[in-house]
Design a protein around this motif. Structure first.
Motif, PDB file in Angstrom:
ATOM      1  N   LEU A   1       0.979  -0.969   0.029  1.00 40.61           N
ATOM      2  CA  LEU A   1       0.136   0.022  -0.128  1.00 40.61           C
ATOM      3  C   LEU A   1       0.740   1.183  -0.146  1.00 40.61           C
ATOM      4  O   LEU A   1       0.663   2.276  -0.687  1.00 40.61           O
ATOM      5  CB  LEU A   1      -0.828   0.033   1.274  1.00 40.61           C
ATOM      6  N   ALA A   2       1.906   1.209   0.806  1.00 41.21           N
ATOM      7  CA  ALA A   2       2.670   2.385   0.750  1.00 41.21           C
ATOM      8  C   ALA A   2       3.474   2.540  -0.620  1.00 41.21           C
ATOM      9  O   ALA A   2       3.505   3.849  -0.790  1.00 41.21           O
ATOM     10  CB  ALA A   2       3.853   2.216   2.025  1.00 41.21           C
ATOM     11  N   GLY A   3       3.939   1.783  -1.371  1.00 46.17           N
ATOM     12  CA  GLY A   3       4.389   1.802  -2.568  1.00 46.17           C
ATOM     13  C   GLY A   3       3.430   2.531  -3.700  1.00 46.17           C
ATOM     14  O   GLY A   3       3.560   3.097  -4.517  1.00 46.17           O
ATOM     15  N   GLN A   4       2.125   1.851  -3.398  1.00 43.77           N
ATOM     16  CA  GLN A   4       1.237   2.373  -4.362  1.00 43.77           C
ATOM     17  C   GLN A   4       0.822   3.730  -4.018  1.00 43.77           C
ATOM     18  O   GLN A   4       0.582   4.789  -4.884  1.00 43.77           O
ATOM     19  CB  GLN A   4       0.161   1.425  -4.095  1.00 43.77           C
TER      20      GLN A   4
ATOM     21  N   ARG B   1      12.165  -6.020 -14.665  1.00 43.07           N
ATOM     22  CA  ARG B   1      13.782  -5.273 -14.582  1.00 43.07           C
ATOM     23  C   ARG B   1      14.297  -5.608 -13.047  1.00 43.07           C
ATOM     24  O   ARG B   1      13.637  -5.456 -12.303  1.00 43.07           O
ATOM     25  CB  ARG B   1      13.495  -3.702 -14.819  1.00 43.07           C
ATOM     26  N   GLY B   2      15.496  -5.615 -13.355  1.00 36.50           N
ATOM     27  CA  GLY B   2      16.350  -5.471 -11.901  1.00 36.50           C
ATOM     28  C   GLY B   2      16.192  -4.418 -11.006  1.00 36.50           C
ATOM     29  O   GLY B   2      15.754  -3.230 -11.530  1.00 36.50           O
ATOM     30  N   ILE B   3      16.528  -4.363  -9.812  1.00 37.63           N
ATOM     31  CA  ILE B   3      16.584  -3.095  -8.867  1.00 37.63           C
ATOM     32  C   ILE B   3      17.333  -2.097  -9.452  1.00 37.63           C
ATOM     33  O   ILE B   3      16.947  -1.025  -9.454  1.00 37.63           O
ATOM     34  CB  ILE B   3      16.774  -3.604  -7.625  1.00 37.63           C
ATOM     35  N   ALA B   4      18.578  -2.479  -9.819  1.00 39.22           N
ATOM     36  CA  ALA B   4      19.654  -1.419 -10.214  1.00 39.22           C
ATOM     37  C   ALA B   4      18.887  -0.639 -11.620  1.00 39.22           C
ATOM     38  O   ALA B   4      19.104   0.549 -11.396  1.00 39.22           O
ATOM     39  CB  ALA B   4      20.757  -2.053 -10.761  1.00 39.22           C
ATOM     40  N   ARG B   5      18.178  -1.497 -12.466  1.00 40.09           N
ATOM     41  CA  ARG B   5      17.949  -0.668 -13.557  1.00 40.09           C
ATOM     42  C   ARG B   5      16.742   0.083 -13.305  1.00 40.09           C
ATOM     43  O   ARG B   5      16.496   1.262 -13.776  1.00 40.09           O
ATOM     44  CB  ARG B   5      17.479  -1.800 -14.662  1.00 40.09           C
ATOM     45  N   LEU B   6      15.683  -0.271 -12.309  1.00 36.21           N
ATOM     46  CA  LEU B   6      14.610   0.364 -11.923  1.00 36.21           C
ATOM     47  C   LEU B   6      15.117   1.822 -11.148  1.00 36.21           C
ATOM     48  O   LEU B   6      14.796   2.846 -11.392  1.00 36.21           O
ATOM     49  CB  LEU B   6      14.006  -0.206 -10.896  1.00 36.21           C
ATOM     50  N   CYS B   7      16.251   1.562 -10.515  1.00 34.59           N
ATOM     51  CA  CYS B   7      16.808   2.888  -9.553  1.00 34.59           C
ATOM     52  C   CYS B   7      17.243   3.691 -10.388  1.00 34.59           C
ATOM     53  O   CYS B   7      17.247   4.843 -10.548  1.00 34.59           O
ATOM     54  CB  CYS B   7      17.969   2.446  -8.740  1.00 34.59           C
ATOM     55  N   GLU B   8      17.981   3.358 -11.749  1.00 27.38           N
ATOM     56  CA  GLU B   8      18.509   3.992 -12.740  1.00 27.38           C
ATOM     57  C   GLU B   8      17.475   4.772 -13.220  1.00 27.38           C
ATOM     58  O   GLU B   8      17.550   6.129 -13.449  1.00 27.38           O
ATOM     59  CB  GLU B   8      19.327   3.265 -13.738  1.00 27.38           C
ATOM     60  N   ASP B   9      16.422   4.070 -13.890  1.00 27.37           N
ATOM     61  CA  ASP B   9      15.305   4.825 -14.456  1.00 27.37           C
ATOM     62  C   ASP B   9      14.728   5.756 -13.713  1.00 27.37           C
ATOM     63  O   ASP B   9      14.274   6.956 -14.227  1.00 27.37           O
ATOM     64  CB  ASP B   9      14.227   3.783 -14.823  1.00 27.37           C
ATOM     65  N   ILE B  10      14.504   5.633 -12.305  1.00 25.06           N
ATOM     66  CA  ILE B  10      13.974   6.595 -11.451  1.00 25.06           C
ATOM     67  C   ILE B  10      14.787   7.743 -10.958  1.00 25.06           C
ATOM     68  O   ILE B  10      14.480   8.945 -11.174  1.00 25.06           O
ATOM     69  CB  ILE B  10      13.254   5.933 -10.073  1.00 25.06           C
TER      70      ILE B  10
ATOM     71  N   ALA C   1      12.193   2.864  -1.476  1.00 27.52           N
ATOM     72  CA  ALA C   1      12.157   1.197  -1.134  1.00 27.52           C
ATOM     73  C   ALA C   1      10.780   0.752  -1.288  1.00 27.52           C
ATOM     74  O   ALA C   1      10.512  -0.407  -2.258  1.00 27.52           O
ATOM     75  CB  ALA C   1      12.731   0.866   0.230  1.00 27.52           C
ATOM     76  N   ASP C   2       9.836   1.573  -0.866  1.00 27.26           N
ATOM     77  CA  ASP C   2       8.248   1.028  -1.027  1.00 27.26           C
ATOM     78  C   ASP C   2       7.890   1.252  -2.518  1.00 27.26           C
ATOM     79  O   ASP C   2       7.130   0.433  -2.907  1.00 27.26           O
ATOM     80  CB  ASP C   2       7.385   2.009  -0.181  1.00 27.26           C
ATOM     81  N   LEU C   3       8.466   2.096  -3.231  1.00 21.09           N
ATOM     82  CA  LEU C   3       8.127   2.114  -4.579  1.00 21.09           C
ATOM     83  C   LEU C   3       8.602   1.183  -5.534  1.00 21.09           C
ATOM     84  O   LEU C   3       8.078   0.509  -6.159  1.00 21.09           O
ATOM     85  CB  LEU C   3       8.659   3.640  -5.237  1.00 21.09           C
ATOM     86  N   LEU C   4       9.837   0.728  -5.338  1.00 21.59           N
ATOM     87  CA  LEU C   4      10.492  -0.221  -6.085  1.00 21.59           C
ATOM     88  C   LEU C   4       9.843  -1.682  -5.686  1.00 21.59           C
ATOM     89  O   LEU C   4       9.632  -2.639  -6.377  1.00 21.59           O
ATOM     90  CB  LEU C   4      11.980  -0.455  -5.432  1.00 21.59           C
ATOM     91  N   ALA C   5       9.409  -2.079  -4.417  1.00 25.10           N
ATOM     92  CA  ALA C   5       8.607  -3.102  -3.865  1.00 25.10           C
ATOM     93  C   ALA C   5       7.335  -3.086  -4.773  1.00 25.10           C
ATOM     94  O   ALA C   5       6.851  -4.096  -5.538  1.00 25.10           O
ATOM     95  CB  ALA C   5       8.373  -2.999  -2.506  1.00 25.10           C
ATOM     96  N   TYR C   6       6.666  -1.897  -5.083  1.00 24.04           N
ATOM     97  CA  TYR C   6       5.306  -1.955  -5.613  1.00 24.04           C
ATOM     98  C   TYR C   6       5.729  -2.249  -7.175  1.00 24.04           C
ATOM     99  O   TYR C   6       4.948  -2.798  -7.592  1.00 24.04           O
ATOM    100  CB  TYR C   6       4.800  -0.419  -5.333  1.00 24.04           C
ATOM    101  N   LEU C   7       6.673  -1.546  -7.709  1.00 26.04           N
ATOM    102  CA  LEU C   7       6.857  -1.771  -9.034  1.00 26.04           C
ATOM    103  C   LEU C   7       7.266  -3.494  -9.319  1.00 26.04           C
ATOM    104  O   LEU C   7       7.066  -3.919 -10.347  1.00 26.04           O
ATOM    105  CB  LEU C   7       8.213  -0.972  -9.431  1.00 26.04           C
ATOM    106  N   LYS C   8       8.026  -4.013  -8.350  1.00 28.16           N
ATOM    107  CA  LYS C   8       8.538  -5.299  -8.938  1.00 28.16           C
ATOM    108  C   LYS C   8       7.341  -6.335  -8.515  1.00 28.16           C
ATOM    109  O   LYS C   8       7.629  -7.607  -9.066  1.00 28.16           O
ATOM    110  CB  LYS C   8       9.573  -5.606  -7.661  1.00 28.16           C
ATOM    111  N   ARG C   9       6.235  -5.971  -8.078  1.00 27.37           N
ATOM    112  CA  ARG C   9       4.931  -6.813  -7.866  1.00 27.37           C
ATOM    113  C   ARG C   9       4.404  -7.308  -9.162  1.00 27.37           C
ATOM    114  O   ARG C   9       4.171  -6.378 -10.009  1.00 27.37           O
ATOM    115  CB  ARG C   9       4.025  -6.273  -6.980  1.00 27.37           C
TER     116      ARG C   9
END
Length: 129
Positions: free
Chosen positions: A1-4, A34-43, A121-129
Motif C-alpha cells: 500500500l505504501a508503494g502504491q 527489470r532488476g532493482i539496479a535498472r529501476l533505480c537508474e530509471d527513477i 524502497a516502497d516504490l521499488l517493492a510496488y514496481l517489482k510486484r
C-alpha cells in the motif's frame, strides 16, 4: 500500500501501472521484470536513456516565453504540447521564435532528493510486484 501511494503521488501523473495513473509517459506494465539496479537508474537518472518518443522539445516564443514538453499534435498553424504537470499548451506556429529538440525526459530528475529512502524502497517493492 505504501508503494502504491508513492506511485500515485510521484508517478501516476505521467505513468500508468495496474490500471492506475495516466498515459503521458511510458506505461509501466511489465516493469517489474527489470532488476532493482535498472529501476533505480530509471527513477533516479531519467535523462540517461530516453526513448526518442519521450524526449522533450523546447520552444521559445516571440514574446520570450519558454515551453518545454512532449509534442502531442502539430500542423501548419499550431503545436500542441504537454508539460511535466500534464498541462496542454497550444502554440501558434507563427509565434514560435525557436524550437529545439532535447535528449531529456519530461520526468523530473530530482527524485534522489525528493524521495525519502523508505519511499524509494516502497516504490521499488510496488514496481517489482
Amino acid at each position: 500500500l505504501a508503494g502504491q501511494q508513492v506511485f500515485a503521488k510521484h508517478c501516476g501523473l505521467c505513468h500508468q501501472l495496474k490500471g492506475s495513473g495516466n498515459v503521458l509517459g511510458p506505461q509501466l506494465e511489465g516493469v517489474g521484470g527489470r532488476g532493482i539496479a535498472r529501476l533505480c537508474e530509471d527513477i533516479l537518472q531519467p535523462d540517461r536513456n530516453v526513448d526518442e518518443a519521450f524526449r522533450t522539445t523546447s520552444f521559445l516564443t516571440e514574446d520570450g516565453q519558454v515551453f518545454v514538453g512532449l509534442v502531442r499534435d502539430r500542423d501548419t498553424e499550431k503545436i500542441v504540447l504537454v508539460d511535466g504537470l500534464g498541462k496542454l499548451h497550444t502554440l501558434r506556429v507563427d509565434d514560435v521564435a525557436e524550437e529545439s529538440a532535447t535528449h531529456r525526459s519530461l520526468m523530473p530528475g530530482d527524485f534522489a532528493q525528493t524521495l525519502e529512502d523508505q519511499e524509494l524502497a516502497d516504490l521499488l517493492a510496488y514496481l517489482k510486484r
